[in-house]
Design an enzyme around this catalytic site. Structure first.
Site, short mmCIF file in Angstrom:
data_model
loop_
_atom_site.label_atom_id
_atom_site.label_comp_id
_atom_site.label_asym_id
_atom_site.label_seq_id
_atom_site.Cartn_x
_atom_site.Cartn_y
_atom_site.Cartn_z
N GLN A 181 0.55 2.77 -47.24
CA GLN A 181 -0.52 3.29 -46.38
C GLN A 181 -1.00 2.12 -45.55
O GLN A 181 -0.58 0.98 -45.77
CB GLN A 181 -1.65 3.85 -47.25
N ASP B 43 1.46 2.76 -55.77
CA ASP B 43 0.19 3.47 -55.67
C ASP B 43 0.40 4.85 -55.06
O ASP B 43 1.04 4.99 -54.00
CB ASP B 43 -0.77 2.64 -54.81
N ASN B 44 -0.14 5.86 -55.71
CA ASN B 44 -0.11 7.24 -55.20
C ASN B 44 1.26 7.69 -54.70
O ASN B 44 1.39 8.20 -53.57
CB ASN B 44 -1.13 7.39 -54.06
N GLU C 297 2.19 5.38 -60.23
CA GLU C 297 0.75 5.61 -60.46
C GLU C 297 0.44 6.99 -59.89
O GLU C 297 0.00 7.12 -58.76
CB GLU C 297 -0.09 4.51 -59.78
#
Length: 724
Positions: free
Chosen positions: A374, A444-445, A473
């Site tokens: 991101q 992450d995500n 995660e």
């Protein structure tokens, strides 16, 4: 078990005769399916076969002569290989059956990445359902192949039938003649030692001796040398090979390890009188590594180390306005200093990062790097690759949100606008960090990115770098969590943080150790920088000890976020996370003071990790067995490993009994099933508490009293195992 393995190997040699013999039935399905009908003399298809070839060729049977179905381990849809890790003891299973009442046998054949053949005998674990099983330790990294072989046990079938007929005086001489012919056949095979042929021929002659009473002749084949020799390899036919499956075996750290998360910027951070800060660096963070190693951790996980954007930077406790001294969230990646391939200048140089990796390596620690795909509004991608993002109707770029939560400092990526371009850039980013020496990534995500993207990326990375490990995660719906594991993530975060009751823990651990164990490896983090559950907020020291003990002993991979050992349990009002969250500000801790005052769980955590390293049973996922307790607040489970798999020549059994109530003393009776760890139902044995050193004589029914204000958890080793 070595003898059994040798017997299985000898049996296989004996089976070659039947695989390539004259009987059509024997040669059918030698490679997993029926052979084409052929003339026995020429091998040319018969006229009848030619006349029906068009119809026959439209349908290809998949079953061999003896059905071999329901194989495990394998993924439910068999689109990707099942997983294991170096040193894991893997249970293999298949449903094997045959029409009629004949006795059958089954064996497991594994081929290692280097071509080594491993054979294991299989046993029926549920005769009524035809379920056969065997366990094997996989000890080479790479793709293993395996299959199940089944056969008609002609001698076993004869023994069964003869054992009924001969004592009843039915077809006595006929049964002895059938047995004699089987022994003569075995003599011709010559696969059971140089003395076996003569023994079998002599015994065949004795069976035909009608002048000897039937009971004496029967005793010849059921006792002594004949029975022992045949046990080396069955007299069998109809050898059938099941379908071949692949097992992907990865390095040890993919399936076993203890993780510790900390923020490098907090270690050594200094606050000045004017409110400004000097950030901690990789050099100051390296000073924390010896203490992490001393607690017995294997992996140090650090959040993103990239430059952080200024636009919409979050302030303390997720406030929308950051002050001039606030460092911002490391997940708001990208600034004029660079993007995902760059290092935050406050943390040091690339060489400082490499030195940090080296410092960890010298302490037998690996560094896991957090990658969050991101971008902040200041990321170079925003200008250079606007197609990587979603543009709204008003021309603005959509920021991340999970209503009602909003993340104004983050732009999510859109992988559908330019699939090839975005993939190439993401793959490049991972390669940059791999080239710098990182071999473990916490993602992450990942559930907010397409599953097809991860399937491609993980395959590409692991094809070039098989030692790279990815942790997902993903606190999200089960289909996505499982999907990420299926396509290649080596580990996954789990719902463990929210499973607190006996019923919840039992149900979830059964799911993880049985239902999804072939492809999903749980990593039981007790807390994260995002998660501080009510159980921890209000349970005090006892809660922190209970959760650490459960995580460390129930699964092979577990982790903590720094501050856990200090029992940091104050939550931000209205949120399930720590107040003054380190994600938004510097959080230096006085470790030395806590050690001096004894206000740290570091010694307890070190003890747990030491127990894990000393007891190989705790390094396995699939071997957990739950035992009944009379209290809903007390959970009991055991983890057992047979002597042949421990590397010590002795079995290893750990029994965990935990009081799940951090607020009160609990007394109950634990009803153990000793057969779960290789004992007879009435056995008694000595257990020693590996936390306190206390010893007790235990058996099937044992009284326990667990005080959360002293020691709320028993971690017991069965001491008699050393002599058992």
């Amino acid at each position: 078990m070595e003898a059994l393995a040798s017997a299985s190997c000898g049996a296989h040699a004996a089976f070659n005769r039947f695989s390539y013999g004259v009987r059509v039935a024997d040669t059918q399905a030698a490679e997993g399916g029926p052979a084409t009908t052929r003339s026995r003399s020429t091998g040319v298809r018969s006229a009848q076969a030619r006349r029906t070839s068009k119809k026959a060729e439209a349908w290809t049977p998949v079953l061999g002569r003896i059905p071999i179905l329901d194989l495990s381990p394998q993924q439910p849809d068999d689109l990707w290989p099942a997983k294991a890790f170096d040193g894991e003891v893997v249970p293999f299973g298949a449903t094997v059956f045959k029409e009629g009442h004949d006795v059958i046998g089954a064996g497991l054949v594994l081929t290692s990445p280097t071509g080594r053949i491993v054979r294991r005998p299989m046993v029926q674990v549920n005769p009524g359902l035809g379920r056969w099983a065997a366990s094997a330790k996989v000890d080479e990294v790479g793709p293993w192949t395996w299959r199940v072989e089944a056969w008609l046990d002609d001698w076993g079938t004869w023994l069964h039938d003869a054992g009924i007929k001969i004592p009843a005086g039915i077809d006595v001489e006929l049964m002895f003649e059938e047995g004699a012919r089987l022994l003569e056949r075995a003599a011709e095979e010559g696969t059971r030692g140089e003395d076996a042929p003569a023994l079998f021929r002599d015994t065949a002659g004795a069976l035909r001796d009608a002048g000897t009473d039937p009971q004496t002749r029967w005793g010849i084949v059921t006792e002594g040398r004949v029975a022992d020799t045949i046990a080396l390899a069955p007299i069998a036919s109809l050898l059938t090979h099941g379908p071949v499956r692949t097992l992907r075996v990865e390095r040890l750290r993919a399936g076993y390890g203890a993780w510790y998360e900390f923020f490098p910027r907090s270690e050594g951070a200094i606050r000045h009188d004017d409110g400004s800060w000097t950030s901690g660096t990789f050099r100051t963070a390296a000073l924390r590594l010896p203490a992490v190693a001393e607690m017995g951790f294997d992996v140090v996980y650090v959040p993103p180390v990239n430059p952080i954007g200024r636009t919409n930077r979050k302030g303390p406790n997720n406030t929308l306005t950051a002050g001039p001294n606030d460092p911002g969230s490391p997940y708001g990646i990208g600034s004029e200093a660079g993007g995902h391939d760059a290092i935050h200048p406050d943390l040091g140089t690339e060489q400082d990062f490499l030195d940090f990796l080296d410092a960890a390596k010298r302490l037998n620690l690996e560094v896991a790097l957090d990658i969050a795909l991101q971008a902040s509004p200041d990321h170079p991608w925003v200008q250079e690759h606007p197609e990587f993002f979603t543009t709204l109707a008003d021309g603005s770029i959509a920021y991340a949100e999970n209503p009602p939560k909003k993340y104004q400092d983050i732009y999510p990526l859109n992988f559908d606008n330019d699939p090839e371009g975005s993939y190439a850039e993401m793959r490049r980013v991972f390669q940059v960090w791999i080239d710098r020496g990182v071999r473990i990534f916490r993602i992450d995500n990942p559930h907010t990115k397409p599953l097809a993207f991860w399937e491609r990326l993980l395959h590409d990375v692991n094809a070039a770098h098989p030692d790279v490990i990815f942790l997902a995660e993903a606190f999200t719906r089960p289909p996505m969590m499982r999907g990420l594991a299926k396509v290649g993530f080596q580990q996954s975060y789990t719902y463990f943080t929210w499973r607190n009751t006996k019923e919840e823990l039992t149900e979830y651990l059964v799911e993880l150790s049985q239902e999804t164990a072939d492809y999903m490896r749980p990593n039981f983090f007790v807390n994260t920088h995002d998660i501080l559950t009510p159980y921890l907020q209000f349970g005090g020291w006892a809660a922190y000890k209970i959760r650490a003990a459960l995580a460390a002993t129930s699964v092979p991979v577990w982790g903590v976020y720094s501050g856990y050992e200090l029992v940091e349990n104050v939550a931000r009002p209205g949120a399930e996370e720590n107040i003054d969250n380190e994600k938004y500000e510097y959080r230096p801790r006085d470790w030395a003071k806590a050690a001096m005052l004894g206000t740290t769980l570091a010694p307890y955590i070190a003890r747990l990790n030491g127990i894990r390293r000393s007891h190989p049973a705790l390094g396995q996922l699939r071997n957990i067995h739950f035992h009944w307790t009379e209290s809903d607040a007390v959970i009991a489970y055991s983890k057992h490993l047979d002597a042949e798999f421990t590397g010590t020549g002795r079995p290893d059994t750990i029994i965990v009994v935990a009081n799940l109530d951090p607020h009160g003393v609990r007394e109950t009776v634990v009803h153990l099933d000793p057969t779960a760890f290789g004992r007879l139902p009435g056995d008694s044995f000595v257990v020693r508490d590996l936390i306190t050193g206390a010893r007790w004589q235990w058996g099937a029914d044992d009284y326990v009293r667990l005080d959360p204000f002293t020691e709320p958890v028993h971690v017991l080793v069965v001491e008699d195992d050393q002599d058992h």
